[in-house]
Design a protein around this motif. Structure first.
Motif, PDB file in Angstrom:
ATOM      1  N   VAL A 145      62.171  69.713  58.606  1.00  0.00           N
ATOM      2  CA  VAL A 145      62.028  68.316  58.201  1.00  0.00           C
ATOM      3  C   VAL A 145      60.569  68.122  57.805  1.00  0.00           C
ATOM      4  N   CYS A 146      60.284  67.130  56.957  1.00  0.00           N
ATOM      5  CA  CYS A 146      58.904  66.687  56.779  1.00  0.00           C
ATOM      6  C   CYS A 146      58.909  65.170  56.776  1.00  0.00           C
ATOM      7  N   ALA A 147      57.739  64.576  57.011  1.00  0.00           N
ATOM      8  CA  ALA A 147      57.603  63.117  56.920  1.00  0.00           C
ATOM      9  C   ALA A 147      56.525  62.827  55.885  1.00  0.00           C
ATOM     10  N   SER A 148      56.364  61.549  55.551  1.00  0.00           N
ATOM     11  CA  SER A 148      55.390  61.214  54.494  1.00  0.00           C
ATOM     12  C   SER A 148      53.971  61.604  54.912  1.00  0.00           C
ATOM     13  N   ASN A 150      53.091  64.287  56.553  1.00  0.00           N
ATOM     14  CA  ASN A 150      52.838  65.734  56.730  1.00  0.00           C
ATOM     15  C   ASN A 150      53.528  66.630  55.693  1.00  0.00           C
ATOM     16  N   ALA A 151      54.052  66.034  54.609  1.00  0.00           N
ATOM     17  CA  ALA A 151      54.814  66.837  53.639  1.00  0.00           C
ATOM     18  C   ALA A 151      53.967  67.999  53.088  1.00  0.00           C
ATOM     19  N   LYS A 152      52.683  67.733  52.849  1.00  0.00           N
ATOM     20  CA  LYS A 152      51.816  68.778  52.277  1.00  0.00           C
ATOM     21  C   LYS A 152      51.750  69.984  53.228  1.00  0.00           C
ATOM     22  N   LYS A 153      51.535  69.679  54.504  1.00  0.00           N
ATOM     23  CA  LYS A 153      51.408  70.735  55.506  1.00  0.00           C
ATOM     24  C   LYS A 153      52.699  71.560  55.627  1.00  0.00           C
ATOM     25  N   ILE A 154      53.835  70.872  55.604  1.00  0.00           N
ATOM     26  CA  ILE A 154      55.108  71.572  55.791  1.00  0.00           C
ATOM     27  C   ILE A 154      55.397  72.455  54.567  1.00  0.00           C
ATOM     28  N   VAL A 155      55.217  71.894  53.377  1.00  0.00           N
ATOM     29  CA  VAL A 155      55.515  72.679  52.166  1.00  0.00           C
ATOM     30  C   VAL A 155      54.561  73.880  52.088  1.00  0.00           C
ATOM     31  N   GLU A 156      53.287  73.617  52.358  1.00  0.00           N
ATOM     32  CA  GLU A 156      52.276  74.684  52.333  1.00  0.00           C
ATOM     33  C   GLU A 156      52.651  75.834  53.287  1.00  0.00           C
ATOM     34  N   TYR A 157      53.189  75.486  54.430  1.00  0.00           N
ATOM     35  CA  TYR A 157      53.590  76.479  55.441  1.00  0.00           C
ATOM     36  C   TYR A 157      54.552  77.504  54.817  1.00  0.00           C
ATOM     37  N   PRO A 169      65.472  64.328  50.083  1.00  0.00           N
ATOM     38  CA  PRO A 169      66.003  63.780  48.832  1.00  0.00           C
ATOM     39  C   PRO A 169      64.970  63.089  47.929  1.00  0.00           C
ATOM     40  N   ASP A 170      63.700  62.853  48.354  1.00  0.00           N
ATOM     41  CA  ASP A 170      62.833  62.004  47.532  1.00  0.00           C
ATOM     42  C   ASP A 170      62.032  62.787  46.500  1.00  0.00           C
ATOM     43  N   TYR A 171      62.316  62.514  45.233  1.00  0.00           N
ATOM     44  CA  TYR A 171      61.614  63.181  44.133  1.00  0.00           C
ATOM     45  C   TYR A 171      60.116  62.843  44.171  1.00  0.00           C
ATOM     46  N   ASN A 172      59.790  61.563  44.319  1.00  0.00           N
ATOM     47  CA  ASN A 172      58.371  61.172  44.238  1.00  0.00           C
ATOM     48  C   ASN A 172      57.526  61.804  45.347  1.00  0.00           C
ATOM     49  N   LEU A 173      58.042  61.814  46.570  1.00  0.00           N
ATOM     50  CA  LEU A 173      57.283  62.464  47.646  1.00  0.00           C
ATOM     51  C   LEU A 173      57.098  63.947  47.300  1.00  0.00           C
ATOM     52  N   GLY A 174      58.135  64.545  46.713  1.00  0.00           N
ATOM     53  CA  GLY A 174      58.049  65.956  46.317  1.00  0.00           C
ATOM     54  C   GLY A 174      56.984  66.174  45.253  1.00  0.00           C
ATOM     55  N   VAL A 175      57.023  65.355  44.224  1.00  0.00           N
ATOM     56  CA  VAL A 175      56.096  65.587  43.105  1.00  0.00           C
ATOM     57  C   VAL A 175      54.665  65.224  43.523  1.00  0.00           C
ATOM     58  N   ASN A 176      54.499  64.190  44.364  1.00  0.00           N
ATOM     59  CA  ASN A 176      53.145  63.850  44.826  1.00  0.00           C
ATOM     60  C   ASN A 176      52.593  64.941  45.751  1.00  0.00           C
ATOM     61  N   THR A 177      53.484  65.577  46.506  1.00  0.00           N
ATOM     62  CA  THR A 177      53.057  66.694  47.367  1.00  0.00           C
ATOM     63  C   THR A 177      52.657  67.880  46.498  1.00  0.00           C
ATOM     64  N   ALA A 178      53.456  68.153  45.470  1.00  0.00           N
ATOM     65  CA  ALA A 178      53.133  69.259  44.555  1.00  0.00           C
ATOM     66  C   ALA A 178      51.770  69.023  43.898  1.00  0.00           C
ATOM     67  N   ASN A 347      62.371  69.773  65.360  1.00  0.00           N
ATOM     68  CA  ASN A 347      61.389  70.445  66.208  1.00  0.00           C
ATOM     69  C   ASN A 347      60.484  71.367  65.407  1.00  0.00           C
ATOM     70  N   LYS A 348      61.037  71.932  64.335  1.00  0.00           N
ATOM     71  CA  LYS A 348      60.224  72.814  63.477  1.00  0.00           C
ATOM     72  C   LYS A 348      59.068  72.013  62.861  1.00  0.00           C
ATOM     73  N   MET A 349      59.398  70.784  62.396  1.00  0.00           N
ATOM     74  CA  MET A 349      58.333  69.938  61.831  1.00  0.00           C
ATOM     75  C   MET A 349      57.252  69.681  62.888  1.00  0.00           C
TER      76      MET A 349
END
Ligand code: 13P
Ligand code: SF4
Length: 357
Positions: A145-148, A150-157, A169-178, A347-349
């Motif tokens: 899971v990620c939250a708004s 910590n999305a960067k940290k989770i994806v980076e992992y 499901p959120d495109y914008n959170l995804g693209v802003n994280t990218a 718990n992984k998050m």
């Protein structure tokens, strides 16, 4: 029970809830999301963003957790709770349209199609704004899971392991994280008809096309209008806003991060905020030495379904249950089918975020 509450004023509900909180002591905790109305926020034992509330709910040993927020949040608390803990939400119909934009069947189909097109391992990362089925799906594939916040940290992992990420499901959170990770040119997208845009095999993130209707309304011209009126305005937006608005902003953050940024800003600061309107209104009342403006006033009708009266009913139902065995109003049921994977991935998050501190 109806008679007790039928004609009470807000002040009387507040007084009732305060009294019951004292009576229950440590056995009851009220968790309140930042988008709740000010009176509910004042009654919250913990107030925060989705991540903070998930962590604090998990830490709490209270027998009764009353969650003032939307259903996916209360469901997350139930997934992490001990078997003897009850999680109640004052209005069970408080949903999140974004969370409904994907389900386990769609997630599985999309994952299969994407895996066929990629040589790399694709790891699912699911935004906390989602229900137990797709959190479980993610858990079965060792995703997170990620939250708004910590999305960067989770994806980076996962990127650091040489994997690519299927983000939903959120495109914008995804693209802003990218964008934060400097990989916005290495993304593809997929929608519910399994139509793909972009080159999956060369992408580091593949994004689902879900959105939040509350945050989608903010536009570049909302920001330009405010910047024309105020020379030294700072713009803060939630990452569920579009990439175009995020790029014109000084701070992109979760509700807790926005709250902290406003709190810590110098007296006299002028700030334009792109997130849920009742939260922005509360910030302007709580910090009257700063000028806090809406980018535009956009409210979340689901968050606002939680009222003082419903919160009082929820607490009263605990007393009625203890006295007469009547059902709680409303208890989040045990999520038997999806609990294992959903718990693992929540718990992984927590492990990735807290482990990295
Ligand atoms: P936060 O986790 O930032 O509080 O966001 C939750 C949410 O639903 C935003 O729309
Ligand atoms: Fe869902 Fe948007 Fe409301 Fe947040 S603001 S709960 S994402 S609809």
């Amino acid at each position: 029970m109806k008679n007790l509450f039928s004609n009470m004023t807000d002040e009387q509900y507040i007084e009732y809830i305060r009294r019951q909180k004292k009576e229950f002591g440590k056995s009851l905790i009220i968790l309140a999301h930042h988008y709740q109305n000010s009176e509910i926020v004042k009654l919250g034992d913990v107030v925060g963003d989705s991540y903070k509330l998930a962590v604090e709910g998990n830490r709490s040993e209270a027998e009764f957790i009353v969650f003032c927020g939307v259903r996916f949040m209360a469901e997350g608390a139930k997934i992490l709770a001990n078997p003897n803990q009850k999680v109640l939400i004052p209005d069970i119909t408080a949903g999140c349209p974004m969370a409904d934009m994907i389900n386990i069947d769609l997630a599985q189909k999309a994952y299969d199609v994407l895996s066929e097109r990629s040589d790399k391992k694709i790891r699912p990362v699911v935004y906390i704004n989602s229900y137990a089925d797709i959190k479980h799906f993610c858990g079965t594939l060792d995703g997170s899971v990620c939250a708004s916040s910590n999305a960067k940290k989770i994806v980076e992992y996962y990127l650091n392991k040489g994997e690519s990420v299927f983000f939903f499901p959120d495109y914008n959170l995804g693209v802003n994280t990218a964008t934060l990770l400097n990989i916005d040119n290495e993304t593809a997208s997929i929608n519910k008809n399994l139509q793909i845009k972009g080159d999956v095999s060369n992408s580091k993130m593949i994004l689902w096309d879900g959105y939040c209707h509350v945050h989608k309304t903010f536009t570049v011209s909302d920001i330009e209008n405010l910047k024309r009126r105020y020379d030294n305005i700072k713009i803060l937006v939630h990452p569920e806003c579009s990439k175009a608005t995020a790029e014109l902003s000084d701070i992109i953050g979760s509700t807790e991060q926005i709250y902290e940024a406003v709190k810590n800003a110098e007296s006299g600061s002028i700030m334009g905020i792109g997130t849920e309107g009742s939260f922005v209104e509360r910030l302007s009342k709580e910090f009257p030495d700063k000028t806090i403006l809406h980018l535009r006033d956009s409210r979340c009708p689901n968050m606002l379904k939680i009222t003082l009266k419903k919160l009082a009913h929820s607490i009263q139902s605990i007393i009625d249950n203890q006295n007469a065995g009547t059902p709680y109003k409303f208890e989040i049921p045990e999520i038997a089918l999806y609990k294992e994977g959903a718990k693992k991935t929540l718990n992984k998050m927590i492990e990735i975020v807290e482990g990295g501190k």
